[in-house]
Structure formats: structure tokens, C-alpha cells
Design an enzyme around this catalytic site. Structure first.
Site, PDB file in Angstrom:
ATOM      1  N   TYR A 109       0.813  -1.216   0.000  1.00 17.17           N
ATOM      2  CA  TYR A 109       0.000   0.000   0.000  1.00 17.17           C
ATOM      3  C   TYR A 109       0.850   1.270   0.000  1.00 17.17           C
ATOM      4  O   TYR A 109       1.864   1.342   0.698  1.00 17.17           O
ATOM      5  CB  TYR A 109      -0.912   0.025   1.243  1.00 17.17           C
ATOM      6  N   TRP A 111       1.161   5.598  -1.905  1.00 23.64           N
ATOM      7  CA  TRP A 111       0.873   6.510  -3.016  1.00 23.64           C
ATOM      8  C   TRP A 111       1.875   6.439  -4.155  1.00 23.64           C
ATOM      9  O   TRP A 111       1.640   6.995  -5.217  1.00 23.64           O
ATOM     10  CB  TRP A 111       0.811   7.933  -2.485  1.00 23.64           C
TER      11      TRP A 111
HETATM   12  N1  LIG Z   1      -0.633  18.774   1.676  1.00 21.35           N
HETATM   13  C1  LIG Z   1      -1.125  17.522   1.739  1.00 21.35           C
HETATM   14  N2  LIG Z   1      -2.375  17.271   1.267  1.00 21.35           N
HETATM   15  C2  LIG Z   1      -2.886  16.012   1.358  1.00 21.35           C
HETATM   16  C3  LIG Z   1      -2.135  14.943   1.876  1.00 21.35           C
HETATM   17  C4  LIG Z   1      -0.822  15.240   2.365  1.00 21.35           C
HETATM   18  O1  LIG Z   1      -0.118  14.354   2.872  1.00 21.35           O
HETATM   19  N3  LIG Z   1      -0.357  16.532   2.277  1.00 21.35           N
HETATM   20  N4  LIG Z   1      -2.656  13.673   1.896  1.00 21.35           N
HETATM   21  C5  LIG Z   1      -3.791  13.368   1.024  1.00 21.35           C
HETATM   22  C6  LIG Z   1      -4.477  12.153   1.495  1.00 21.35           C
HETATM   23  S1  LIG Z   1      -3.737  10.649   1.198  1.00 21.35           S
HETATM   24  C7  LIG Z   1      -5.678  12.166   2.095  1.00 21.35           C
HETATM   25  S2  LIG Z   1      -6.443  10.702   2.517  1.00 21.35           S
HETATM   26  C8  LIG Z   1      -6.350  13.418   2.398  1.00 21.35           C
HETATM   27  C9  LIG Z   1      -6.905  13.374   3.822  1.00 21.35           C
HETATM   28  O2  LIG Z   1      -7.823  14.362   4.006  1.00 21.35           O
HETATM   29  P1  LIG Z   1      -8.438  14.566   5.463  1.00 21.35           P
HETATM   30  O3  LIG Z   1      -8.638  13.276   6.113  1.00 21.35           O
HETATM   31  O4  LIG Z   1      -9.612  15.417   5.287  1.00 21.35           O
HETATM   32  O5  LIG Z   1      -7.261  15.397   6.152  1.00 21.35           O
HETATM   33  P2  LIG Z   1      -6.746  15.613   7.626  1.00 21.35           P
HETATM   34  O6  LIG Z   1      -5.768  16.710   7.516  1.00 21.35           O
HETATM   35  O7  LIG Z   1      -6.311  14.341   8.232  1.00 21.35           O
HETATM   36  O8  LIG Z   1      -8.019  16.093   8.435  1.00 21.35           O
HETATM   37  C10 LIG Z   1      -8.694  17.302   8.169  1.00 21.35           C
HETATM   38  C11 LIG Z   1      -9.046  17.966   9.471  1.00 21.35           C
HETATM   39  O9  LIG Z   1      -9.966  17.182  10.217  1.00 21.35           O
HETATM   40  C12 LIG Z   1      -9.919  17.647  11.558  1.00 21.35           C
HETATM   41  N5  LIG Z   1     -10.363  16.568  12.447  1.00 21.35           N
HETATM   42  C13 LIG Z   1      -9.622  15.533  12.912  1.00 21.35           C
HETATM   43  N6  LIG Z   1     -10.367  14.754  13.724  1.00 21.35           N
HETATM   44  C14 LIG Z   1     -11.604  15.299  13.783  1.00 21.35           C
HETATM   45  C15 LIG Z   1     -12.828  14.942  14.447  1.00 21.35           C
HETATM   46  O10 LIG Z   1     -12.924  13.953  15.166  1.00 21.35           O
HETATM   47  N7  LIG Z   1     -13.902  15.741  14.219  1.00 21.35           N
HETATM   48  C16 LIG Z   1     -13.853  16.844  13.421  1.00 21.35           C
HETATM   49  N8  LIG Z   1     -14.969  17.541  13.249  1.00 21.35           N
HETATM   50  N9  LIG Z   1     -12.699  17.214  12.803  1.00 21.35           N
HETATM   51  C17 LIG Z   1     -11.602  16.451  12.965  1.00 21.35           C
HETATM   52  C18 LIG Z   1      -8.475  18.032  11.803  1.00 21.35           C
HETATM   53  O11 LIG Z   1      -8.419  19.256  12.511  1.00 21.35           O
HETATM   54  C19 LIG Z   1      -7.877  18.101  10.419  1.00 21.35           C
HETATM   55  O12 LIG Z   1      -7.161  19.288  10.160  1.00 21.35           O
HETATM   56  O13 LIG Z   1      -5.458  14.516   2.267  1.00 21.35           O
HETATM   57  C20 LIG Z   1      -4.790  14.512   1.014  1.00 21.35           C
HETATM   58  N10 LIG Z   1      -4.140  15.800   0.877  1.00 21.35           N
HETATM   59  N1  LIG Z   2      -1.445   8.984  12.178  1.00 19.75           N
HETATM   60  C1  LIG Z   2      -1.885   9.011  10.913  1.00 19.75           C
HETATM   61  N2  LIG Z   2      -1.408   8.131  10.018  1.00 19.75           N
HETATM   62  C2  LIG Z   2      -1.835   8.148   8.755  1.00 19.75           C
HETATM   63  C3  LIG Z   2      -2.798   9.098   8.331  1.00 19.75           C
HETATM   64  C4  LIG Z   2      -3.293  10.025   9.291  1.00 19.75           C
HETATM   65  O1  LIG Z   2      -4.153  10.868   8.991  1.00 19.75           O
HETATM   66  N3  LIG Z   2      -2.798   9.964  10.557  1.00 19.75           N
HETATM   67  N4  LIG Z   2      -3.210   9.112   7.021  1.00 19.75           N
HETATM   68  C5  LIG Z   2      -3.136   7.849   6.291  1.00 19.75           C
HETATM   69  C6  LIG Z   2      -3.387   8.036   4.872  1.00 19.75           C
HETATM   70  S1  LIG Z   2      -4.887   8.731   4.470  1.00 19.75           S
HETATM   71  C7  LIG Z   2      -2.538   7.607   3.899  1.00 19.75           C
HETATM   72  S2  LIG Z   2      -3.037   7.669   2.272  1.00 19.75           S
HETATM   73  C8  LIG Z   2      -1.238   7.010   4.226  1.00 19.75           C
HETATM   74  C9  LIG Z   2      -0.124   7.408   3.251  1.00 19.75           C
HETATM   75  O2  LIG Z   2       0.920   6.511   3.350  1.00 19.75           O
HETATM   76  P1  LIG Z   2       1.894   6.212   2.126  1.00 19.75           P
HETATM   77  O3  LIG Z   2       1.202   6.391   0.831  1.00 19.75           O
HETATM   78  O4  LIG Z   2       2.529   4.894   2.381  1.00 19.75           O
HETATM   79  O5  LIG Z   2       2.960   7.385   2.319  1.00 19.75           O
HETATM   80  P2  LIG Z   2       4.029   7.982   1.301  1.00 19.75           P
HETATM   81  O6  LIG Z   2       5.027   8.717   2.130  1.00 19.75           O
HETATM   82  O7  LIG Z   2       3.354   8.735   0.223  1.00 19.75           O
HETATM   83  O8  LIG Z   2       4.716   6.664   0.743  1.00 19.75           O
HETATM   84  C10 LIG Z   2       5.062   6.495  -0.589  1.00 19.75           C
HETATM   85  C11 LIG Z   2       6.469   5.919  -0.639  1.00 19.75           C
HETATM   86  O9  LIG Z   2       6.760   5.560  -1.980  1.00 19.75           O
HETATM   87  C12 LIG Z   2       8.081   5.993  -2.294  1.00 19.75           C
HETATM   88  N5  LIG Z   2       8.155   6.194  -3.734  1.00 19.75           N
HETATM   89  C13 LIG Z   2       7.798   7.303  -4.449  1.00 19.75           C
HETATM   90  N6  LIG Z   2       8.013   7.113  -5.752  1.00 19.75           N
HETATM   91  C14 LIG Z   2       8.497   5.863  -5.890  1.00 19.75           C
HETATM   92  C15 LIG Z   2       8.912   5.105  -7.032  1.00 19.75           C
HETATM   93  O10 LIG Z   2       8.840   5.531  -8.158  1.00 19.75           O
HETATM   94  N7  LIG Z   2       9.356   3.846  -6.790  1.00 19.75           N
HETATM   95  C16 LIG Z   2       9.421   3.312  -5.546  1.00 19.75           C
HETATM   96  N8  LIG Z   2       9.872   2.066  -5.411  1.00 19.75           N
HETATM   97  N9  LIG Z   2       9.059   4.024  -4.453  1.00 19.75           N
HETATM   98  C17 LIG Z   2       8.585   5.278  -4.625  1.00 19.75           C
HETATM   99  C18 LIG Z   2       8.273   7.254  -1.492  1.00 19.75           C
HETATM  100  O11 LIG Z   2       9.632   7.530  -1.324  1.00 19.75           O
HETATM  101  C19 LIG Z   2       7.523   6.927  -0.211  1.00 19.75           C
HETATM  102  O12 LIG Z   2       8.369   6.370   0.755  1.00 19.75           O
HETATM  103  O13 LIG Z   2      -0.865   7.389   5.559  1.00 19.75           O
HETATM  104  C20 LIG Z   2      -1.855   7.050   6.516  1.00 19.75           C
HETATM  105  N10 LIG Z   2      -1.342   7.253   7.851  1.00 19.75           N
HETATM  106 MO   LIG Z   3      -4.942   8.975   2.183  1.00 20.60          MO
END
Ligand SMILES: Nc1nc2c(c(=O)[nH]1)N[C@H]1C(S)=C(S)[C@@H](COP(=O)(O)OP(=O)(O)OC[C@H]3O[C@@H](n4cnc5c(=O)[nH]c(N)nc54)[C@H](O)[C@@H]3O)O[C@H]1N2
Ligand SMILES: Nc1nc2c(c(=O)[nH]1)N[C@H]1C(S)=C(S)[C@@H](COP(=O)(O)OP(=O)(O)OC[C@H]3O[C@@H](n4cnc5c(=O)[nH]c(N)nc54)[C@H](O)[C@@H]3O)O[C@H]1N2
Ligand SMILES: [Mo]
Length: 765
Positions: A109, A111
């Protein structure tokens, strides 16, 4: 010589400026109306000190240490590519032969990078599928609970990730937008697959200018930008279900529910209504009841309820709100509230999950496919819900319950990751590491020395996107982007596809893996497939050579507003939902039939183990939110200038209210220790009036940097988070249900070590 090359990343499209074989700067894509800052970290990452320069094998593994060895502690031995490929191919064959295909965990799993052909995870899964199969992972960390629930109650995941009611419809018809988790700006910096245009901020400004009133229901005021002038309702984390129930009670008490819609478009109102009124359990879910749980005043709850019932209202929740124990409940209850308001399928009304979670939600678009790799088959493979990975490693032979199914967990002997970072994404990392060490062999393909690479046995250096040609594309973006190779592969890095092709050769199926195409032939093949699919839907894309020369294709804008579920709203008989009843399932016989104690047939308030109202809060008085970082994408770009500039003494910032800081004698800029019974990490204190007392918030993504005593020196909140499924229905991750304590770190400050490569041993003879 200076050249520029068109390119794309999850965080935006740009032209890479290349001088003497190095990417020295980037310039935002000319058609991006609101480019984000993250692209400027790209040159730092590509030329970082922590690029993996060649293949390595862990010294202990070479000596024969397998299952149970302590990964992450001994040095790495450099090996040649030929040697590495042979070791991996032999080990794959051994594990398949001795333990079967399911003994390989290849879900991998994560991105990866933008670029549809060189997408690391897709390449690995294709390789493992063609090789006989593997144990894979389904759903995601983003909205695993929501995407399991939604098909049961609305018959589709469109409201989470699909084509949703668009901003023009909201601007014209919505008067009130209730935003659980707000509408954060930072999340819209990224689009999975490659962002061409960042249209979120321009649209938000337009919607605000149209006079829509916003309410930010969140523990963090910063979850809505100032220009929305939102009302802030600082709710206790994980209590949204109670707040929505309180609103439902107020609407019922005022007789404002939409009887017609509930009767014609929904099933199960007769079961939820008595629960709201307290007829089934003796507890009426009044605003006063909700106030005690949420710490939002009853008057506010009542006022918001009556306002929502009085004007066209759009309800929305960020994905974070279901990344919590019982995370299915707030989303189910929000659907029920939208049904009570009768707004589902009406212009500018209803419920959508994630307007504030990612770029592109609500952006007007025409339904066209994105460029994609053909799917891979996984013959007979076991599939676990992604966030149950530690249980998979810990409990071979035992049964995991998920969405009405019983999954017997296989005995994992080989872990193989490409394009994901489990030591970023998973919860309770100290526990994950114990499970991880149970495997015989861990293979990791990575461009950088991230935590998974440091905890692997065989490390294979991958190129970054700048070192290869590819196509950037996302269904949430109108631009398809040519990604031109800008620089040669760095040191001995190789493309994931090429290293896997060599392993396929060693195992006798190279031609089936490559289909005898090289990179150029693959890109033309994928592009031509896409053109043909677009042609069938009425859009004539230019041919490949023109696309490649121009650097992008822009797909058309729609000529009218889009409203999700509008056909269903108009005529529920002629356009039923894909649920058992064809209607909105406020009560689901299917879910009730699973017999899970923690999630019944209708939404209900169930307290999580860890939240501010729990008994545990006496010992661990702060609720830790770990949200998505503004300064990077997960762990990606943590090596870059944007993330570095935000850190405090090199540690990830943690937000705390002035009251909580004073109570602990802490000052802005202090390095603090954040801890609970699962682990501890350091952070840099940032005092903020915008965070609710009792809550602290730390972004994810600072690379895990455990010291010998287990203390993470850098600030990865996942050493603290709880690793429990949301419920047996969704088995999603519960990262947001986490209690901690914070204190000043007075000991000598240990340097962050993860910014340097790990210990390297002498080359093997
Ligand atoms: N810059 C940037 N953008 C991203 C990502 C990133 O890593 N960097 N990741 C992407 C990915 S993979 C995803 S899945 C999305 C995630 O998108 P989201 O899940 O929407 O993002 P978060 O920042 O985890 O949460 C948004 C806000 O929810 C609020 N929150 C947390 N818990 C609660 C709660 O229990 N109740 C309420 N009402 N609010 C709460 C927090 O204050 C937080 O700032 O973002 C995407 N966009
Ligand atoms: N506590 C907490 N944990 C969370 C979350 C949260 O809100 N709170 N959010 C969750 C969510 S929504 C998500 S989506 C996950 C995200 O978790 P991940 O998607 O696992 O996080 P990334 O850091 O994007 O990992 C991608 C990895 O792929 C590598 N990579 C990039 N390009 C390439 C390539 O071309 N080849 C290879 N071999 N590797 C490459 C990067 O260096 C990086 O290490 O995290 C989750 N974890
Ligand atoms: Mo995510």
C-alpha cells in the site's frame, strides 16, 4: 546548458529546470491557476543525501538470520544489481515453493509517485500476480471505513471519491455549508496521479463571494481559511456523531424533518427516530445530551439544526472524521441528517465526503477515464483490509472479521514493498515493527532511505519520476500531462519496471511481464488505449506525438452544473440506488445481520476507547490529532526545503492551546516529549489560539527516527496512535483516536539521524 522539461507530481505540474544534469529549480505549470509551494521541494528530494545509491543487503540476513531477526539495527552490505536480482528471485521461488503464494505480502500500500506506467505499486503487483499470486491489501487508509459503509447505505462510493455535486451548483444554490473537519487549504495541494490545475482556492473564493455561510465544526480553527469567515464550532474530537444526533433531535422536536423524502426515498427512519427520541434506550439525544459529550453548547447545536432545516444546506465531512474508532458512525449519521433535511440529490444540497480532503472534489468536469495500466490478476490471493497489516503479521492462522466475511490470515514469510511507507502510514509503529520482524525476508524498492528501506533485508534503489518518462493523469483533473525524463538515473538507481523485468527473467516470465514493450512502447500503448476510450465518450484527444511535444492535453469543461443523485431524487422508483432496498438505508438489514456488537443496523453514538470523555483521559489528558501535512505529501518531500523551514529545532511542530501550554510550563519553540503507553516522540511546540484546549495536533510525515531506547527523535505521531479497526464492518484505521501526555524535553537534545544514510558495511567478497 539549461533546459526545461514538462513534468507532473501528486503535488502539481511543473517544468523542471535542468542544468548540467541536475534539477536546479522548477517553474509552475502555466495553466495552473493556483500552484502550491510543494513543487519547490522537488530538487532537494531528487538530489538528497539520503538517495539510495546502489543495492544493499542487510549484514545479518546475509549471515542467514531470517524469521525473528531484529531488523533496522545492523549495517547494510553493498551488492551488485546482478547479485541482488538473483537473491530476490531465489528467495521468491523458495517462499512460493515451501509456503505457497499467500506467504508473500505484496499489497504494498502507498501513493508511490505520479505517472501511470512507472507506478511502483502497480508494477510490483503485476509482477507478483504473474508470478503466481500474493497476499494483497484492499480498501485504503484514507477512507477505509467510509468506503465499506457507503455501498450498504447509498449503494456507491461516489459521494467520497467520485463525481460529486460541483462548486457551481453550490455557489448558485447552497446558503449554508456545514463542514465537519472544515475545508482545509493544505489538503488541496495534492491530487493522486498528478495535479494539473489547483482549482480549489479559486472555487472556494467564488462560493464565498456568492454569499454561502460556512460553519467549521472542528477542534482546529485553521481547518477553514480566513477568507471564508466561517463560524468556528470547536468540537471535541471523535464526538461528531453525538453532535449530529443532537441536531437531529432538535429538528424532530421542531417538526422540521422532511416526511415525504423519508417515506419515499429512505428505509429505516422508523428505527432511527425512536433511538433519537430515546424510546429504545431511555436516552433522548437532545442538544443538551450532545453538549455534554461534544462540549459544544446546546444552544449552538439547536441553532445550527434549525438553520440547516431552514435554508438549502450542503453537509460535508473530511475523510479524517472516519479515521477513528467507530468512524463509520459519524458518516452514517450525516447521511441520515441529510435525509431528514430531504436534500439528497437536490442542487447544492445533500451530503458529500471530502470537499476539503483533496484537490479536485467538486471541480466541474466531464466524465472521462484517466490514463491507466491494465488491471492485474491475483490468482487465488488472500486480501486483507489494508489497515489490519500488523494483525496479519501477528496472528497467522487466525480469523479476521471484515464486512460480514471471515478471513483466515496466512503465515507471511516474505514482505515486499514498492511505493509505500508502512512506517509512515500505519499506527502503533513499535507494534508493527515486532510483526515485521516475524518475516523471513523483507524486500523494499525505494529511491530514499526511508524507514521501510532501513528495516529491510534487501534494498533496491529506484529512480524518481525525473529520471524516466511517464504520463500524469487523474480522474479529478482536466489535464493529462507528459512527464519527460529530465536527468539520467542517479547513481545506480533503476526503474521499478526494469528491476522487476530482470527478476521476471530470472524466474522465466520476462515476456509476459513486459509484453515485449519498452518504456516508449508502453507509454504509446497506454495513451492510445485512453484516446480510444475518450473517443467512445465523445472526446477526440490529439495523437501521442502531438501530446508529447505539447506536454499536456486539456479535456473539455462541462457546460452544466452537476448534482449527485439528482435522478434518484427526481424519481426513486425509476432510478433506484444500488442498495438492497433501492433507497437510502438509514437502517441496513445487511449490517444488522452481521451481528457485530459495535455497529448495529442504524447509526448510533458509541464512545471510542480513547477520546476526551473516556476514563483513560484521566491518565492521558490530551487528544492527539495527526493530520495531513501542509509541508509535504505524507513522508514524501520531508527531505525538502518546505518541510525543513517549518520544523522547530529539526522536530515536527505540535500545536497546543495557550492554556495547556501554561499548565505544563511550556513555551513556544520548546522541544517536547509526547508519550503514552505505546510510545514516545519528540516535537517542537507551537502555541496556537486556533486549537481547542485538550487537543494537540501534529502532522504526519516526519520520517521515523527511533533511537536505541525507542524514542522517535523526529516527530512521527504513529508511534503513539492506536492500532484498532474502526469496527469489524470497515476495519479502517483509527489514527485519530489517540490520547497522550506532553512534557518538556529537558535532556540533551539527540540529533535527528534519519537525515543521513544508515551504516554501510564493507562490500561482500
Ligand atoms: N498537503 C497535503 N495534502 C494532502 C495529503 C498530504 O499528505 N499533504 N494527503 C492526502 C491524502 S492521502 C488524504 S487521505 C487526504 C486526507 O484528508 P483529510 O482526512 O480530510 O485530512 P486531515 O488533515 O487528516 O483532516 C482534516 C481535518 O480534520 C480535523 N479533524 C480531525 N479529527 C476530527 C474529528 O474527530 N472531528 C472533526 N470535526 N474534525 C476532525 C483536523 O483538525 C484536520 O485538520 O489529504 C490529502 N491531501
Ligand atoms: N497517524 C496518521 N497516520 C496516517 C494518516 C493520518 O491521517 N494519521 N493518514 C493515512 C493516509 S490517508 C494515507 S493515504 C497514508 C499514506 O501513506 P503512504 O502512501 O505509504 O505514504 P508515502 O510517504 O506517500 O509513501 C510512498 C512511498 O513511496 C516511495 N516512492 C515514491 N516514488 C516511488 C517510485 O517511483 N518507486 C518506488 N519504489 N518508491 C517510490 C516514497 O519515497 C515513499 O516512501 O498514511 C496514513 N497514515
Ligand atoms: Mo490517504
Amino acid at each position: 546548458m539549461v533546459e526545461t522539461k514538462p513534468h507532473a507530481a501528486h503535488w502539481g505540474s511543473f517544468d523542471a529546470v535542468v542544468e548540467n544534469g541536475r534539477v536546479v529549480a522548477v517553474r509552475p505549470f502555466a495553466h495552473d491557476p493556483h500552484p502550491g509551494a510543494l513543487i519547490h521541494s522537488v530538487p532537494d528530494a531528487v538530489h538528497s543525501r539520503v538517495r539510495i545509491d546502489r543495492p544493499y543487503v542487510r549484514a545479518g540476513w546475509l549471515k542467514g538470520e531470517r524469521r525473528g531477526s531484529l531488523r533496522g539495527s545492523d549495517a547494510f552490505v553493498p551488492v551488485s544489481w546482478d547479485h541482488a536480482v538473483r537473491l530476490v528471485a531465489e528467495e521468491t521461488a523458495r517462499v512460493r515453493g515451501e509456503f505457497g503464494h499467500d506467504a508473500i505480502l505484496g499489497g504494498s500500500y502507498g501513493w508511490s509517485s505520479a505517472g501511470r506506467f512507472h507506478h511502483a505499486r502497480s508494477q510490483l503487483q503485476r509482477f507478483l500476480g504473474l508470478g503466481g499470486g500474493f497476499t494483497t491489501q484492499v480498501t485504503n487508509y484514507s477512507y477505509g471505513a467510509g468506503m465499506t459503509l457507503m455501498p450498504h447505505i447509498l449503494g456507491t462510493n461516489e459521494p467520497i471519491q467520485g463525481h460529486v455535486t460541483d462548486w457551481p451548483s453550490i455557489a448558485r444554490h447552497t446558503r449554508l455549508m456545514l463542514c465537519f473537519g472544515g475545508l482545509p487549504l493544505k489538503n488541496a495541494l495534492v491530487t493522486a496521479g498528478g495535479a494539473g490545475a489547483h482549482e480549489y482556492v479559486p472555487w472556494l473564493r467564488q462560493v464565498a463571494g456568492a454569499g454561502v455561510r460556512f460553519v467549521n465544526i472542528s477542534p482546529f480553527r485553521g481547518d477553514t481559511p480566513d477568507f471564508l469567515e466561517a463560524e468556528w464550532v470547536p468540537i471535541r474530537p471523535n464526538t461528531d456523531t453525538a453532535l449530529i444526533l443532537g441536531m437531529a433531535h432538535a429538528i424532530l422536536a421542531a417538526g422540521l424533518e422532511d416526511h415525504g423524502f423519508l417515506a419515499s426515498h429512505c428505509v429505516g427512519w422508523d428505527k432511527l427516530r425512536p433511538y433519537i427520541l430515546g424510546e429504545t434506550d431511555g436516552t433522548p439525544k437532545t442538544p443538551e445530551w450532545a453538549a455534554a459529550i461534544t462540549e459544544v453548547p446546546a444552544g449552538t447545536i439547536r441553532r445550527l439544526a434549525l438553520e440547516a432545516a431552514g435554508v438549502p444546506s450542503m453537509l460535508t465531512a473530511t475523510w479524517s472524521t472516519q479515521r477513528a474508532e467507530n468512524g463509520e458512525q459519524p458518516w452514517w449519521m450525516l447521511v441520515a441528517l441529510a435525509a431528514m433535511l430531504g436534500g439528497i440529490g437536490k442542487p447544492g444540497q445533500g451530503v458529500v465526503f471530502g470537499y476539503g480532503s483533496i484537490n479536485g472534489m467538486g471541480t466541474p468536469r466531464v466524465d472521462l477515464p484517466s490514463v491507466s495500466m491494465p488491471g492485474t490478476r491475483n490468482p487465488g490471493g488472500v486480501a486483507i483490509p489494508v489497515a489490519r497489516v500488523t494483525e496479519l503479521l501477528e496472528r497467522p492462522g487466525e480469523v479476521l472479521q471484515y464486512n460480514g466475511r471471515d478471513i483466515t490470515l496466512p503465515d507471511i514469510r516474505m514482505i515486499w514493498w514498492a511505493g509505500g511507507n508502512p512506517f509512515h502510514h500505519h499506527q502503533d509503529l513499535n507494534r508493527l515493527l515486532r510483526g515485521w520482524c516475524r518475516a523471513d525476508t523483507v524486500v523494499v524498492q525505494e529511491p530514499w532511505w526511508t524507514a521501510p528501506a532501513r528495516h529491510a533485508d534487501i534494498v533496491l534503489p529506484a529512480t524518481t519520476t525525473l529520471e524516466r518518462n511517464d504520463i500524469g493523469s487523474s480522474s479529478h483533473d482536466r489535464f493529462v500531462r507528459a512527464m519527460h525524463q529530465a536527468i539520467p538515473p542517479q547513481a545506480q538507481a533503476r526503474n521499478d519496471h526494469d528491476m522487476l523485468a530482470d527478476m521476471a527473467e530470472a524466474l522465466g516470465f520476462r515476456d509476459r511481464f513486459t509484453e515485449q514493450r519498452n518504456e516508449d512502447a508502453w507509454l504509446r500503448h497506454l495513451y492510445d488505449r485512453w484516446c480510444a476510450a475518450c473517443g467512445r465518450m465523445g472526446f477526440e484527444a490529439p495523437d501521442f506525438d502531438r501530446f508529447w511535444a505539447e506536454g499536456y492535453v486539456e479535456t473539455p469543461k462541462p457546460d452544466r452544473e452537476f448534482v449527485l443523485f439528482s435522478d434518484f431524487a427526481r424519481d426513486a422508483e425509476a432510478h433506484p440506488l444500488n442498495t438492497p432496498s433501492g433507497k437510502v438505508e438509514i437502517f441496513s438489514e445487511t449490517i444488522a445481520g452481521f451481528g457485530y456488537e459495535e455497529i448495529g443496523g442504524h447509526p448510533a453514538w458509541r464512545a471510542p476507547r480513547e477520546y476526551l470523555g473516556a476514563e483513560k483521559a484521566a491518565q492521558w489528558p490530551l487528544h492527539l490529532l495527526s493530520y495531513q501535512p501542509a509541508t509535504r505529501l505524507h513522508g514524501q518531500l520531508d527531505q525538502g526545503r518546505v518541510a525543513a523551514a517549518d520544523k522547530i529545532q529539526g522536530r515536527e511542530p505540535i500545536l497546543m492551546s495557550p492554556q495547556d501550554a501554561v499548565a505544563r510550563g511550556l513555551s513556544d519553540g520548546d522541544v517536547v516529549r509526547i508519550f503514552n503507553e505505546r510510545g514516545a516522540c519528540l516535537g517542537g511546540l507551537r502555541i496556537s489560539e486556533g486549537i481547542r484546549p485538550g487537543v494537540v495536533a501534529m502532522a504526519t510525515g516526519a520520517w521515523w527516527d527511533p533511537a536505541g531506547d525507542g524514542l522517535d527523535r523526529h516527530g512521527n505521531p504513529n508511534v503513539l496512535t492506536q492500532d484498532v479497526g474502526t469496527s469489524r464492518l470497515g476495519q479502517g484505521c483509527s489514527a485519530q483516536s489517540c490520547l497522550v501526555q506532553v512534557e518538556r524535553f529537558d535532556a540533551a537534545l539527540p540529533p535527528v539521524a534519519v537525515t543521513e544514510p544508515p551504516a554501510i558495511a564493507e562490500a561482500a567478497a
